[in-house]
Design an enzyme around this catalytic site. Sequence first.
Site, PDB file in Angstrom:
ATOM      1  N   TYR A 128       0.838  -1.200   0.000  1.00 30.52           N
ATOM      2  CA  TYR A 128       0.000   0.000   0.000  1.00 30.52           C
ATOM      3  C   TYR A 128       0.873   1.250   0.000  1.00 30.52           C
ATOM      4  O   TYR A 128       1.526   1.551   1.001  1.00 30.52           O
ATOM      5  CB  TYR A 128      -0.918   0.000   1.233  1.00 30.52           C
ATOM      6  CG  TYR A 128      -1.804  -1.219   1.321  1.00 30.52           C
ATOM      7  CD1 TYR A 128      -3.114  -1.190   0.851  1.00 30.52           C
ATOM      8  CD2 TYR A 128      -1.325  -2.412   1.858  1.00 30.52           C
ATOM      9  CE1 TYR A 128      -3.923  -2.306   0.923  1.00 30.52           C
ATOM     10  CE2 TYR A 128      -2.122  -3.537   1.932  1.00 30.52           C
ATOM     11  CZ  TYR A 128      -3.423  -3.486   1.456  1.00 30.52           C
ATOM     12  OH  TYR A 128      -4.210  -4.602   1.522  1.00 30.52           O
TER      13      TYR A 128
ATOM     14  N   SER B 252     -10.774  -5.560   4.814  1.00 30.54           N
ATOM     15  CA  SER B 252     -10.907  -7.006   4.937  1.00 30.54           C
ATOM     16  C   SER B 252     -10.411  -7.432   6.319  1.00 30.54           C
ATOM     17  O   SER B 252     -10.869  -6.904   7.329  1.00 30.54           O
ATOM     18  CB  SER B 252     -10.159  -7.695   3.799  1.00 30.54           C
ATOM     19  OG  SER B 252     -10.487  -9.068   3.735  1.00 30.54           O
TER      20      SER B 252
ATOM     21  N   GLU C 252     -19.549  -7.698  -3.067  1.00 27.31           N
ATOM     22  CA  GLU C 252     -18.578  -8.348  -2.194  1.00 27.31           C
ATOM     23  C   GLU C 252     -18.380  -9.829  -2.511  1.00 27.31           C
ATOM     24  O   GLU C 252     -17.283 -10.364  -2.414  1.00 27.31           O
ATOM     25  CB  GLU C 252     -19.015  -8.221  -0.730  1.00 27.31           C
ATOM     26  CG  GLU C 252     -18.928  -6.831  -0.152  1.00 27.31           C
ATOM     27  CD  GLU C 252     -17.518  -6.452   0.281  1.00 27.31           C
ATOM     28  OE1 GLU C 252     -16.611  -7.299   0.155  1.00 27.31           O
ATOM     29  OE2 GLU C 252     -17.334  -5.313   0.734  1.00 27.31           O
TER      30      GLU C 252
ATOM     31  N   HIS D  74     -14.905  -7.446  -3.755  1.00 28.87           N
ATOM     32  CA  HIS D  74     -14.229  -7.255  -2.473  1.00 28.87           C
ATOM     33  C   HIS D  74     -12.793  -6.801  -2.703  1.00 28.87           C
ATOM     34  O   HIS D  74     -11.999  -7.483  -3.335  1.00 28.87           O
ATOM     35  CB  HIS D  74     -14.245  -8.577  -1.711  1.00 28.87           C
ATOM     36  CG  HIS D  74     -13.575  -8.542  -0.374  1.00 28.87           C
ATOM     37  ND1 HIS D  74     -14.192  -8.057   0.754  1.00 28.87           N
ATOM     38  CD2 HIS D  74     -12.348  -8.949   0.029  1.00 28.87           C
ATOM     39  CE1 HIS D  74     -13.373  -8.164   1.789  1.00 28.87           C
ATOM     40  NE2 HIS D  74     -12.244  -8.701   1.368  1.00 28.87           N
TER      41      HIS D  74
END
Length: 550
Positions: free
Chosen positions: A141, A220, A337, A443
């Site tokens: 990330y 998540s 999702e 998701h």
Amino acid sequence: MALPRGLSVPLLLTALSLLGTAVPAVARADPAVVTTDRGAVRGRVTDGGRDFLGVPFAAPPVGERRWRPPRPAAPWTGVQDATRAAGACAQPARPLLGTPESTNEDCLYLNVHTPPGGGSGRPVLVWFHGGVFVSGSATNYDPSRLVRTGDMVVVTANYRLGAFGFLAHPGLGAEAPDTGSVTGSGNYGLMDQQAVLRWVRDNVAAFGGDPGRVTVGGQSSGGISVCGHLTSPLSRGLFARAITQSAPCGVASRPAAEAERTGTGFATGAGCLGTAPAVVACLRSRSAADLLKVPVPGAAPWWPVSGTPVLPVPPGQAIAAGDHARVPVLTGNTLDEGTIGSVMVESAGVRLNAVTYPLVLTALFGLDGPRIAARYPASRYGGDHRLAFGAAFGDYLVACPTRQAARWLAAATPGRVFGYEFADRTAPNLYGARPDFPLGAYHGSEIPYLFDYGPAGTDVLDPAQKRLAASMTAAWARFAAGTDPAPGTWPPVTTGPYRPLSLAPDATAPRTDFETGHQCDFWATLPPPTSQGPTATDIKLPPLGTLGRR
């Protein structure tokens, strides 16, 4: 040059001499060097900001430190290099996500990203990655856009995964009853995250952040971790706001007895038998590579454990009772999702069609399977049984439980809970698998709208998607800064009808039909997801026929 009247040369020289001693030259501080409570670190400085990578927040959990609570990192002298990120924690390969196996246990490091220049008192976001508590890494990330947009500090961190982070066993409980329980332990990964939050409290001011304005967030299983921090007594006071993305808090833990049974079976599979102390010693003697090879049954064997000092009560129950940190929360889900759940079913060797669709539902839901099949007929989804299963699974496991938790939180903190639904069905496919499958707003599909995720960064987004990404990063940054995410356009959640903000390219507005669209009244007539229920992208179904109703 004539001197001003009354100013002699000796007097001028004296004045200059005094000025030189009264105003000494001040050496400019090196912006790449920051001193933490353990020692100084040197990061890298660019036009976009400062990055401090691979900063230790705890001692390496290796050898006798395996399956023990994190301890502070040893102090160091000199300046430690912080220009390279640390490796991922030990984890198996996940071909669907393109992540390789790692046997690295020396992994308790974090990354700090700040805007360019100096400054202080900036809001702070601490982000925990997802991956069903068995995979993932902080380095996946890149928060550069959030840092720039929000003029904020972002911290990403590793934490122990799989058996290394969530093994519960009687021997571990007896060994450390103050951090486990009389019946087991199993929350080492969650305790790692709490160590990160304590490190941020003690050190983030040196990086320009405000320790009083810390937001803890995740997606998540990272978001499920945040559910745990909202309710854990050991996390109280370490953050001021929370973000949960695609993380139903009702499945945020599993009972200690259930986790201990899994741990005992794991030890047997590793060839470790005998008394509880002997089993623990045997497990500690095994290599990480050998432990990763031990088969573990069940859809999600590694999960935070309730009935322990870390999580005395399952987070869903605690939130329903109002026993949680009373902080503002931003929470939500994606529109589709469950489509990744369909991919997982077919990856297990079961092709979803008119014959297998009702069988899979019956395997998952028992006698309620036919009711669900009738409620979600394939004809409603263009005859595609994959989409029908995805809709049912996502509504049951994520969408409706997220709505319920949001309303519980709003009851305790009215006007300070904000719900969203990410609804871009043209979002890029991050999984690299089944490109023919219509994943929709699956998701995890919102991640590249907030972070540069993977090597492509924002190049995976088209112009309209980039506009949505800009509005989302601005909203998330405003929330972390302590204000409403989108004043005037994003109403807070109430205990009445659920109206989350639907996030779609050039079409952002509150959704007025969430309950009917996700059939939440129908799901309210069935037993809710239990502690073993994983999120849609993390589901790993056992062979058809072995699935029992939970």
